[in-house]
Design an enzyme around this catalytic site. Sequence first.
Site, PDB file in Angstrom:
ATOM      1  N   GLU A 142       0.881  -1.170   0.000  1.00 57.48           N
ATOM      2  CA  GLU A 142       0.000   0.000   0.000  1.00 57.48           C
ATOM      3  C   GLU A 142       0.908   1.206   0.000  1.00 57.48           C
ATOM      4  O   GLU A 142       1.695   1.398   0.922  1.00 57.48           O
ATOM      5  CB  GLU A 142      -0.915  -0.030   1.230  1.00 57.48           C
ATOM      6  CG  GLU A 142      -1.969   1.068   1.215  1.00 57.48           C
ATOM      7  CD  GLU A 142      -1.769   2.086   2.302  1.00 57.48           C
ATOM      8  OE1 GLU A 142      -1.263   3.181   1.971  1.00 57.48           O
ATOM      9  OE2 GLU A 142      -2.101   1.804   3.455  1.00 57.48           O
ATOM     10  N   CYS A 147      -2.887   7.875   4.980  1.00 63.19           N
ATOM     11  CA  CYS A 147      -2.891   7.453   3.578  1.00 63.19           C
ATOM     12  C   CYS A 147      -4.195   7.820   2.880  1.00 63.19           C
ATOM     13  O   CYS A 147      -4.269   7.806   1.656  1.00 63.19           O
ATOM     14  CB  CYS A 147      -2.648   5.946   3.479  1.00 63.19           C
ATOM     15  SG  CYS A 147      -3.691   4.967   4.569  1.00 63.19           S
TER      16      CYS A 147
END
Length: 527
Positions: free
Chosen positions: A264, A301
């Site tokens: 990720e 994020c």
Amino acid sequence: MITGGNYIGNRISKEGTNTFKTFDPKLNIPTPWTFHEATKEEVNEACSLAEEAFVSYSSSTGPEKAKFLRQIAIEIEALGDTLITTYMQESGLPEGRAKGERGRTLGQLNAFANLLEEGSWVEATIDTAQPDRQPMPKVDLRKILVPIGPIAVFGSSNFPLAFSTAGGDSASALAAGCPVVVKSHPMHAGTGELVASAISKAIEKTGMPIGVFSNLNSSDIAVGEQLVMNPSMKGVGFTGSIKGGTAIYKLVNNRKEPIPVFAEMGSVNPVVVLPNALAEKGADWATKYAGSILLGAGQFCTNPGLILGIKSDALNRFISTLGTEITKTEPICMLHPKIHENFEQGKNELTGQPEVATVAEYTQEAAPNFAQQKVLTVRGADFLKNTKLHQEVFGPFSIVVHCQDAEELENILKNLDGQLTGTILGTDDELTKFKTVVDSLQSRVGRIIFNGVPTGVEVCPSMQHGGPFPATTDSRFTSVGTTSIKRWVRPVSYQSWPEHLLPKELQNNNPLNISRLVNGTYTVNKI
């Protein structure tokens, strides 16, 4: 107690001469601990122990693994204030965030324990034999998910607990039956060692094999490279930058045996503001998004780094209110001087792009490592031409794009990179009216949000925390929630196997009482 050593199985090792310190960004001074980087020999030993442990650990029952995960949670909680204080020293994050993230970490471990105790996650599928079938008999076939082997996990900078040593990658891999070797993040190595000590205690108390977990220190890329290239490793979990994630992905594909990398890596999390949302609640949304951009100094994020709207007076008012609200809050400490430096560099680079205008910025003096937030604006046509504006700036920063019309808005969405999240602000009717815009956004994201903010990732089976590249390396999987366990397993079919020698999940009498797909029908009944 923080020793500065590496956990090689249950042994604390300090063979390396290269050392480093973590840093207190709030006080702007190094922390008192010195950490020893793992040597190549220590990396190899940890990997060999993991490979040995896999033989027995992969055969552990669901309840046995569940007991282990629950004990890890108990031992982490027993670290008490020592863990919280260390977390705060190494991250600059406040006590509430530290305790909240600890709670999330414990919750994840217990959620996977619940999954293991119930047992149906293995997706047992049975198609019984039909020896009299014409023109050819049908053989007995039974399929189940099995663990793939030892996993290399990279701790993340922005979540010292929930995405690091005992975070989602480690918890899901251990739940699947895979030993874990963690490459601890150098910005919070002390926090990582404390958690590693808790896992070590849990291993001892539950009788798990010694090599089921190791924790390695490193301040550069060498240990990570050695770890993922070791033939004992069968998968990689990574949370971090696009540069770091893609480097690991390319490196692993040069192995003699390539292995899956679930990374990720980054996202600007586009937000589409439709006309009715601006007309009805423009000021409210501007206030909420100012808070979302500033949350945790923008170090999530899922931070909303890009806001898209169609040119109008209402959009102008939204932008004005957003600018006013974003300067009301004093700057927040970032995780590390390097992260603050990268934020300033990225912010200044995008500010200097042609045709970009500043909406608002915090201009008063700030302490070292405290992020001075900023919002820019640009026309849709200029944003399309300049792909530098599409890049993530990790921190309290966002760009508002005013598009000429819905067609230009849709074109921008089609030209964006893959993202973790995408948000639509509007009315129910607008979801239909702007269907092509919604569809374009959905094609670029893993999670699409209606009338909300992207910051905040619920840990549950329905969460999808992943998206098209470069948000993640494999958009079919999530790194959050119990379904993240599927990254660390593979299907195996047993054909015409003696029934009493099959895994219990596939035996006729269904001794574990799990849900199975038997001859096309989901059931818990015996065969």
